[in-house]
Design an enzyme around this catalytic site. Structure first.
Site, PDB file in Angstrom:
ATOM      1  N   TYR A   1      -7.564   6.674  13.019  1.00  0.00           N
ATOM      2  CA  TYR A   1      -7.417   5.407  12.319  1.00  0.00           C
ATOM      3  C   TYR A   1      -8.666   4.529  12.494  1.00  0.00           C
ATOM      4  CZ  TYR A   1      -6.528   0.652  11.292  1.00  0.00           C
ATOM      5  OH  TYR A   1      -6.696  -0.601  10.774  1.00  0.00           O
TER       6      TYR A   1
ATOM      7  N   ASP B   1      -6.260  -3.617   1.362  1.00  0.00           N
ATOM      8  CA  ASP B   1      -5.094  -3.422   0.489  1.00  0.00           C
ATOM      9  C   ASP B   1      -4.355  -4.736   0.214  1.00  0.00           C
ATOM     10  OD1 ASP B   1      -4.728  -2.579   3.350  1.00  0.00           O
ATOM     11  OD2 ASP B   1      -2.620  -2.600   2.833  1.00  0.00           O
TER      12      ASP B   1
ATOM     13  N   ARG C   1     -13.953  -6.667  15.099  1.00  0.00           N
ATOM     14  CA  ARG C   1     -13.041  -5.629  15.567  1.00  0.00           C
ATOM     15  C   ARG C   1     -13.826  -4.340  15.758  1.00  0.00           C
ATOM     16  NH1 ARG C   1      -8.085  -2.756  12.177  1.00  0.00           N
ATOM     17  NH2 ARG C   1      -9.726  -1.272  11.679  1.00  0.00           N
TER      18      ARG C   1
ATOM     19  N   GLU D   1      -8.169 -11.888   9.543  1.00  0.00           N
ATOM     20  CA  GLU D   1      -8.851 -10.601   9.321  1.00  0.00           C
ATOM     21  C   GLU D   1      -9.553 -10.621   7.962  1.00  0.00           C
ATOM     22  OE1 GLU D   1      -6.231  -7.215   9.127  1.00  0.00           O
ATOM     23  OE2 GLU D   1      -7.838  -5.796   9.563  1.00  0.00           O
TER      24      GLU D   1
ATOM     25  N   ASP E   1      -7.645  -2.545  17.419  1.00  0.00           N
ATOM     26  CA  ASP E   1      -6.348  -2.219  16.820  1.00  0.00           C
ATOM     27  C   ASP E   1      -5.873  -0.860  17.338  1.00  0.00           C
ATOM     28  OD1 ASP E   1      -4.124  -1.904  15.218  1.00  0.00           O
ATOM     29  OD2 ASP E   1      -5.170  -2.305  13.320  1.00  0.00           O
TER      30      ASP E   1
ATOM     31  N   HIS F   1      -2.919   0.369  16.484  1.00  0.00           N
ATOM     32  CA  HIS F   1      -2.188   0.915  15.333  1.00  0.00           C
ATOM     33  C   HIS F   1      -0.908   1.642  15.757  1.00  0.00           C
ATOM     34  CE1 HIS F   1      -2.398   1.992  10.934  1.00  0.00           C
ATOM     35  NE2 HIS F   1      -2.954   0.804  10.949  1.00  0.00           N
TER      36      HIS F   1
ATOM     37  N   GLU G   1       1.527  -7.016  11.369  1.00  0.00           N
ATOM     38  CA  GLU G   1       1.043  -6.800   9.995  1.00  0.00           C
ATOM     39  C   GLU G   1       2.076  -6.085   9.129  1.00  0.00           C
ATOM     40  OE1 GLU G   1      -2.534  -4.548  10.888  1.00  0.00           O
ATOM     41  OE2 GLU G   1      -1.607  -2.755  10.068  1.00  0.00           O
TER      42      GLU G   1
ATOM     43  N   TRP H   1       1.323   6.861  12.328  1.00  0.00           N
ATOM     44  CA  TRP H   1      -0.005   6.597  11.794  1.00  0.00           C
ATOM     45  C   TRP H   1      -0.421   5.209  12.236  1.00  0.00           C
ATOM     46  CZ3 TRP H   1      -4.409   8.288  10.725  1.00  0.00           C
ATOM     47  CH2 TRP H   1      -5.374   7.474  10.096  1.00  0.00           C
TER      48      TRP H   1
ATOM     49  N   ASN I   1       0.814  -1.215   0.000  1.00  0.00           N
ATOM     50  CA  ASN I   1       0.000   0.000   0.000  1.00  0.00           C
ATOM     51  C   ASN I   1       0.854   1.276   0.000  1.00  0.00           C
ATOM     52  OD1 ASN I   1      -2.337   1.433  -0.016  1.00  0.00           O
ATOM     53  ND2 ASN I   1      -2.915   0.982   2.114  1.00  0.00           N
TER      54      ASN I   1
ATOM     55  N   ARG J   1       0.676 -11.602  13.258  1.00  0.00           N
ATOM     56  CA  ARG J   1      -0.190 -11.113  12.180  1.00  0.00           C
ATOM     57  C   ARG J   1       0.489 -10.992  10.821  1.00  0.00           C
ATOM     58  NH1 ARG J   1      -4.550  -8.967  11.981  1.00  0.00           N
ATOM     59  NH2 ARG J   1      -4.011  -6.972  11.047  1.00  0.00           N
TER      60      ARG J   1
ATOM     61  N   HIS K   1     -14.922  -5.840  10.591  1.00  0.00           N
ATOM     62  CA  HIS K   1     -14.589  -4.508  11.114  1.00  0.00           C
ATOM     63  C   HIS K   1     -15.864  -3.719  11.375  1.00  0.00           C
ATOM     64  CE1 HIS K   1     -10.210  -3.901   9.679  1.00  0.00           C
ATOM     65  NE2 HIS K   1     -10.438  -5.177   9.893  1.00  0.00           N
TER      66      HIS K   1
ATOM     67  N   GLU L   1      -4.247  -5.192  19.218  1.00  0.00           N
ATOM     68  CA  GLU L   1      -3.331  -5.293  18.079  1.00  0.00           C
ATOM     69  C   GLU L   1      -2.380  -4.101  18.019  1.00  0.00           C
ATOM     70  OE1 GLU L   1      -5.563  -5.868  14.511  1.00  0.00           O
ATOM     71  OE2 GLU L   1      -4.049  -4.892  13.269  1.00  0.00           O
TER      72      GLU L   1
HETATM   73  O1  EZ4 Z   1      -3.567   0.137   8.375  1.00  0.00           O
HETATM   74  O2  EZ4 Z   1      -3.626  -2.343   5.802  1.00  0.00           O
HETATM   75  O3  EZ4 Z   1      -5.466  -4.254  10.850  1.00  0.00           O
HETATM   76  N1  EZ4 Z   1      -5.466  -3.615   9.845  1.00  0.00           N
HETATM   77  C1  EZ4 Z   1      -4.761  -2.504   9.629  1.00  0.00           C
HETATM   78  C2  EZ4 Z   1      -4.853  -1.904   8.260  1.00  0.00           C
HETATM   79  C3  EZ4 Z   1      -3.580  -1.159   7.846  1.00  0.00           C
HETATM   80  C4  EZ4 Z   1      -3.517  -1.068   6.356  1.00  0.00           C
HETATM   81  C5  EZ4 Z   1      -2.232  -0.393   5.899  1.00  0.00           C
HETATM   82  O4  EZ4 Z   1      -2.103  -0.445   4.515  1.00  0.00           O
HETATM   83  O5  EZ4 Z   1      -4.108  -2.019  10.517  1.00  0.00           O
HETATM   84  O6  EZ4 Z   1      -5.986  -1.070   8.178  1.00  0.00           O
HETATM   85 CO    CO Z   2      -3.823  -3.413  12.084  1.00  0.00          CO
END
Ligand code: EZ4
Ligand code: CO
Length: 403
Positions: free
Chosen positions: A160, A317, A148, A340, A211, A213, A263, A403, A38, A284, A123, A237
């Site tokens: 996010y 993605d 989630r 997921e 998540d 993030h 991830e 991010w 991505n 992950r 989600h 996560e």
């Molecule tokens: O931010 O795949 O758990 N899923 C995630 C995703 C990631 C994107 C980044 O390209 O954290 O939404």
């Molecule tokens: Co994630």
């Protein structure tokens, strides 16, 4: 010998950008692999076209491990998301070809089924707790066993996991990175309220995930884990950035809430310490960004020694090619945890016709030989590449954050 006679990269944007490698053999068999990274799609496309494909022509299509080693060791520099996504695409395409040559769905070549299907999590998101719970209820009605939850944070304009206009969340949302403002204090106050309300409304027969993030410090993550313990989350996560794997020791000392990470990992070295010290519960890493089926099986085998289960990344993605590969992997390994799952757009599903289906809270890879997914190249050509970036995140004082 089943020889590789050609390989080419197809870039298409049926709602979002995808990079696909298609390999052809001397027998006319073809295989596909996902190479989507991505926000860096064309870098992987170039790496494949300029540096990998010339080395593939004339090689034995059946020699999957040998080709993996050739591309990994032969590149000298090792690892990195661009290289590992390119290797993954080759690996997926070769497994696809081998399984098609055998006339079997890929999971049969990986040892056969350990389970019927792969439990997935959906989600649910919303600007408010009420909206998020409303969405979660619609997934409950569809038979999902795991959801989630991401919700807007009071006092923050955007964050996010919460989409503004679309039903489902699309991470790369603009031609230049969108700016977001973050406050860990505001966030930390909001998540326990979300989980409390969710348990009240949804009950206890559903797995709830969240998540972070990569946005907390270890001690903050420990506190959040502790605050959420009464609501028994399935996992938290990406609690903290994971470059420093030892960060997770501190989280572990403070909470029994299960932890998931990986991830953005692209090799076994990114998670070796996390697994060996039992600092996580779910790994992950996924097929496309972690070197393909060959390398992910190695990660899963290491994880199994330490009671760590898998929970492959599966956001939009990651293309239907990657999802197909992940599902064959998921049903064939002993230590599968969860997968997921976010719906792709109708246009994406049409460009990538696939055999996998959703039934009763799980995805099933189907019985088609190979990965069970193809790319409709004519249709793909109707959707040219569009530049798109992931957002960026700043603290309230303007300084850059994760991010
Ligand atoms: O931010 O795949 O758990 N899923 C995630 C995703 C990631 C994107 C980044 O390209 O954290 O939404
Ligand atoms: Co994630």
């Amino acid at each position: 010998m089943l020889k590789i006679v050609s390989a080419r990269v197809i870039v298409t944007c049926p709602g979002r950008n995808f990079v696909t490698l298609k390999i052809e053999t001397s027998d006319g068999l073809t295989g596909v692999g996902d190479a989507t990274l991505n926000g860096r799609e064309l870098s992987v496309a170039s790496y494949l076209t300029d540096h990998v494909i010339p080395c593939l022509i004339g090689r034995d299509a059946h020699a999957i491990e040998e080709t993996w080693q050739y591309l990994y060791r032969g590149a000298y520099w090792r690892r990195g998301p661009v290289t590992m996504s390119a290797i993954a695409a080759v690996d997926m395409a070769l497994w696809d070809i081998k399984a098609k040559a055998a006339g079997l769905p890929l999971y049969q070549l990986l040892g056969g089924r350990c389970r019927d299907g792969a439990m997935v999590y959906a989600h649910a998101n919303g600007a408010t707790i009420e909206e998020t719970i409303e969405q979660a209820q619609s997934y409950l009605a569809l038979g999902y066993k795991a959801i989630r939850l991401q919700s807007g944070v009071p006092g923050l304009k955007s964050t996010y996991g919460v989409s503004k206009t679309r039903l489902f969340y699309e991470p790369a949302d603009a031609v230049l990175p969108t700016e977001n403002v973050w406050s860990s204090e505001k966030y930390l106050r909001s998540v326990p309220d979300l989980f409390k309300a969710a348990r009240n409304a949804l009950g206890w027969d559903i797995h709830l995930l969240h998540d972070i993030h990569h946005r907390l410090t270890p001690i903050e993550a420990g506190r959040l884990g502790k605050d959420l313990e009464p609501y028994r989350p399935f996992w938290l996560e990406d609690a903290v950035p994971a470059e420093n794997q030892a960060n997770f020791r501190l989280i572990r000392q403070h909470t029994t809430t299960p932890l998931a990470v990986g991830e953005i990992f692209n090799s076994i070295w990114d998670c070796k310490q996390l697994i060996e010290e039992q600092l996580i519960d779910y790994i992950r890493a996924t097929v496309v960004h972690a070197g393909g089926i060959t390398h992910l099986r190695r990660i899963a085998a290491l994880a199994d020694l330490y009671n760590v289960r898998t929970g492959c990344h599966g956001a939009t993605d990651l293309s239907p090619v990657c999802m197909s590969a992940a599902l064959h992997f998921d049903v064939s390994i002993p230590n599968f945890g969860i997968q997921e799952y976010m719906h792709h757009t109708k246009e994406t599903d049409a460009v990538f016709p696939h055999a996998y289906t959703y039934r009763g809270g799980a995805l099933h890879p189907g019985e088609a030989p190979g990965l069970g997914v193809e790319i409709d190249e004519k249709l793909a050509a109707q959707y040219p590449y569009k530049r798109a970036f992931l957002p960026v995140n700043r603290l309230e004082d303007g300084s850059m954050f994760n991010w």
